[in-house]
Scaffold this active site. Structure first.
Site, PDB file in Angstrom:
ATOM      1  N   LYS A 199      56.226   4.872   8.026  1.00  0.00           N
ATOM      2  CA  LYS A 199      56.634   5.112   9.410  1.00  0.00           C
ATOM      3  C   LYS A 199      57.505   3.932   9.827  1.00  0.00           C
ATOM      4  O   LYS A 199      57.417   2.853   9.245  1.00  0.00           O
ATOM      5  CB  LYS A 199      55.376   5.172  10.300  1.00  0.00           C
ATOM      6  CG  LYS A 199      55.563   5.892  11.595  1.00  0.00           C
ATOM      7  CD  LYS A 199      55.249   7.374  11.482  1.00  0.00           C
ATOM      8  CE  LYS A 199      55.468   8.051  12.825  1.00  0.00           C
ATOM      9  NZ  LYS A 199      55.149   9.476  12.785  1.00  0.00           N
ATOM     10  N   VAL A 201      56.562  18.615  21.369  1.00  0.00           N
ATOM     11  CA  VAL A 201      55.462  19.398  20.781  1.00  0.00           C
ATOM     12  C   VAL A 201      54.632  20.073  21.874  1.00  0.00           C
ATOM     13  O   VAL A 201      54.305  21.256  21.789  1.00  0.00           O
ATOM     14  CB  VAL A 201      54.544  18.501  19.911  1.00  0.00           C
ATOM     15  CG1 VAL A 201      53.439  19.336  19.281  1.00  0.00           C
ATOM     16  CG2 VAL A 201      55.339  17.785  18.835  1.00  0.00           C
TER      17      VAL A 201
HETATM   18  P1  NAD Z   1      57.799  13.446  23.086  1.00  0.00           P
HETATM   19  O1  NAD Z   1      58.271  12.068  23.339  1.00  0.00           O
HETATM   20  O2  NAD Z   1      58.786  14.546  23.059  1.00  0.00           O
HETATM   21  O3  NAD Z   1      56.681  13.827  24.174  1.00  0.00           O
HETATM   22  C1  NAD Z   1      55.700  12.969  24.606  1.00  0.00           C
HETATM   23  C2  NAD Z   1      55.388  13.355  26.051  1.00  0.00           C
HETATM   24  O4  NAD Z   1      54.238  12.615  26.468  1.00  0.00           O
HETATM   25  C3  NAD Z   1      56.510  13.023  27.034  1.00  0.00           C
HETATM   26  O5  NAD Z   1      56.776  14.134  27.853  1.00  0.00           O
HETATM   27  C4  NAD Z   1      55.952  11.836  27.831  1.00  0.00           C
HETATM   28  O6  NAD Z   1      56.423  11.793  29.156  1.00  0.00           O
HETATM   29  C5  NAD Z   1      54.463  12.138  27.790  1.00  0.00           C
HETATM   30  N1  NAD Z   1      53.603  10.989  28.035  1.00  0.00           N
HETATM   31  C6  NAD Z   1      53.760   9.696  27.639  1.00  0.00           C
HETATM   32  N2  NAD Z   1      52.727   8.949  28.063  1.00  0.00           N
HETATM   33  C7  NAD Z   1      51.896   9.791  28.742  1.00  0.00           C
HETATM   34  C8  NAD Z   1      50.654   9.639  29.401  1.00  0.00           C
HETATM   35  N3  NAD Z   1      50.072   8.441  29.477  1.00  0.00           N
HETATM   36  N4  NAD Z   1      50.081  10.724  29.988  1.00  0.00           N
HETATM   37  C9  NAD Z   1      50.671  11.936  29.921  1.00  0.00           C
HETATM   38  N5  NAD Z   1      51.856  12.143  29.302  1.00  0.00           N
HETATM   39  C10 NAD Z   1      52.450  11.087  28.722  1.00  0.00           C
HETATM   40  O7  NAD Z   1      56.962  13.382  21.711  1.00  0.00           O
HETATM   41  P2  NAD Z   1      56.583  14.597  20.770  1.00  0.00           P
HETATM   42  O8  NAD Z   1      57.579  14.688  19.688  1.00  0.00           O
HETATM   43  O9  NAD Z   1      56.244  15.791  21.597  1.00  0.00           O
HETATM   44  O10 NAD Z   1      55.244  14.036  20.097  1.00  0.00           O
HETATM   45  C11 NAD Z   1      54.027  13.977  20.817  1.00  0.00           C
HETATM   46  C12 NAD Z   1      52.960  13.339  19.955  1.00  0.00           C
HETATM   47  O11 NAD Z   1      52.778  14.097  18.761  1.00  0.00           O
HETATM   48  C13 NAD Z   1      53.281  11.926  19.478  1.00  0.00           C
HETATM   49  O12 NAD Z   1      52.093  11.172  19.402  1.00  0.00           O
HETATM   50  C14 NAD Z   1      53.841  12.129  18.083  1.00  0.00           C
HETATM   51  O13 NAD Z   1      53.663  11.011  17.262  1.00  0.00           O
HETATM   52  C15 NAD Z   1      52.977  13.282  17.623  1.00  0.00           C
HETATM   53  N6  NAD Z   1      53.591  14.070  16.558  1.00  0.00           N
HETATM   54  C16 NAD Z   1      54.795  14.656  16.769  1.00  0.00           C
HETATM   55  C17 NAD Z   1      55.371  15.406  15.747  1.00  0.00           C
HETATM   56  C18 NAD Z   1      56.673  16.114  15.947  1.00  0.00           C
HETATM   57  O14 NAD Z   1      57.008  16.982  15.140  1.00  0.00           O
HETATM   58  N7  NAD Z   1      57.425  15.816  16.983  1.00  0.00           N
HETATM   59  C19 NAD Z   1      54.691  15.558  14.530  1.00  0.00           C
HETATM   60  C20 NAD Z   1      53.438  14.965  14.361  1.00  0.00           C
HETATM   61  C21 NAD Z   1      52.910  14.213  15.389  1.00  0.00           C
END
Ligand code: NAD
Length: 368
Positions: free
Chosen positions: A94, A198
């Site tokens: 990562k 997601v």
């Molecule tokens: P993203 O940045 O698109 O979305 C994250 C969201 O969480 C944002 O809307 C942000 O405003 C919100 N957020 C941040 N802090 C917050 C809080 N304290 N309370 C409520 N909301 C809050 O990220 P993503 O790509 O949707 O990924 C989300 C999670 O899933 C991450 O932890 C990421 O590592 C994990 N993940 C994502 C993928 C992927 O394919 N994108 C794959 C595996 C794991």
């Protein structure tokens, strides 16, 4: 004299890299710095027994470098087990870029980052994570082939988030089956925390199934958009963890299940996309088990994204991506049952399967 001893002990406890709380035998940690573009990044390669270390790049405004280092250590370790349990021939890695993705991310910075990735000769392969877009990966692709998650027009598999969400949905259904006796989520109250790439896609699946979805996010604009688009209700209280719901889906950042929150959680099932949801996996995993809360291990159910980007390396298509992602349902059910049979936490059960696969391959590699 006493204070000197304490200082020395403190230093011992916090050796800069290998002494970090989250250090877990990582193979390589690379610190990247570029004065001209302002790039400060850390690449963590946890384990390459099963294959090259693949994992996304996160850009985040960390409070300090310790936070960034610990994040990359935790996240890269999670990738090792995610790929192992999913049956992919990939190791775990990562990267984190320290900075605000909205204001500090430039094409020059992304390309410079790509050059650092390239310098590792394919041992680490990057992709998107929080703060990254497919277009950023396209910039990295300009300088290195060691990147996935590039746009479809450039031969990539595109944004992995919808597939991740589908896998989380499958894992959630399996956990519901285990806990409630049925995997139908209609009428179930589900709290989705974080409605980014997601989270939004997960909301769509849930609404289509007839679940009652409550959304929470720190971004008011997103709340309005997603609520209007899918008819989800917005959480307006001041303690989201105490909300009486059937299912809690952490889809923002990690470690939301911690000493402060764990005793407030009302949900009977926890299944979400965020990486490293348990602040301390042994301790918090046990508390959840004692409370009868079913925890679907994050690295198991959020593997859709890596299945999607792995297709770019292996050359399989959408049908195989969906088949592999759908299989998260079966694996989750198997892990939940095996945790029960062996009287261990679901996290421990999932780790055991992943670690066994790595150990077998390690022996094969030694004998070949
Ligand atoms: P993203 O940045 O698109 O979305 C994250 C969201 O969480 C944002 O809307 C942000 O405003 C919100 N957020 C941040 N802090 C917050 C809080 N304290 N309370 C409520 N909301 C809050 O990220 P993503 O790509 O949707 O990924 C989300 C999670 O899933 C991450 O932890 C990421 O590592 C994990 N993940 C994502 C993928 C992927 O394919 N994108 C794959 C595996 C794991």
């Amino acid at each position: 004299m006493t204070s000197e001893v304490i200082k020395v002990n403190e230093l011992k406890n916090t050796d800069p890299v290998f002494g970090q709380f989250s250090y877990d035998g990582h193979e390589q940690i690379v610190f990247c710095n570029d004065k001209d573009t302002g790039l400060k990044a850390i690449i963590g390669i946890h384990n390459t027994v099963l294959g090259p270390a693949l994992g996304g790049t996160r850009m985040w405004q960390y409070n300090n470098e310790w936070e960034a280092l610990n994040d990359v250590l935790r996240l890269s370790r999670g990738m090792t087990f995610k790929s192992a349990i999913t049956g992919l021939n990939l190791g775990g890695g990562k990267a984190v870029i320290i900075g605000d993705a909205k204001t500090q991310k430039t094409p020059e910075l992304m390309k410079r980052f790509g050059e650092f990735v390239h310098s590792l000769g394919g041992k680490y392969i990057t992709a998107e994570d929080v703060g990254m877009e497919t277009s950023d990966m396209d910039l990295v692709r300009d300088v290195t082939p060691y990147v996935t998650g590039i746009s479809e027009s450039r031969g990539g598999s595109g944004n992995p988030s919808p597939i991740t969400a589908y896998g989380v949905f499958m894992g959630m259904k399996a956990a519901a089956k285990y806990k409630f006796g049925s995997d139908v989520l209609e009428e179930k109250n589900v709290l989705v925390q974080g409605i980014g790439h997601v989270g939004e896609s997960l909301v769509e699946h849930l609404i289509n199934e007839g679940a009652k979805v409550i959304i929470s996010d720190i971004n008011e604009e997103r709340l309005q958009t997603v609520s209007k688009k899918y008819g989800a209700s917005i959480y307006r209280g001041n303690d989201v963890y105490s909300e009486k719901v059937d299912i809690y889906a952490p889809c923002a950042l990690g470690a939301t299940i911690n000493d402060e929150t764990i005793n407030k959680i009302q949900a009977k099932v926890i299944a979400g996309a965020a990486n490293n949801q348990l602040a301390e996996e042994i301790k918090h995993g046990k508390i959840l088990r004692d409370k009868g809360i079913v925890y679907a291990p994050d690295f198991l159910i959020n593997a859709g994204g890596i299945i999607n980007v792995y297709a770019e390396l292996e050359g399989y298509g959408k049908t195989e991506i969906m088949r592999k992602t759908e299989n998260i349902y079966n694996t989750t059910l198997k892990i939940l049952n095996s945790a029960d049979e062996n009287n261990i936490t679901t996290q421990q059960a999932a780790l055991k399967v992943a670690q066994e696969r790595i150990e077998i391959r390690k022996k094969e590699n030694l004998n070949s």
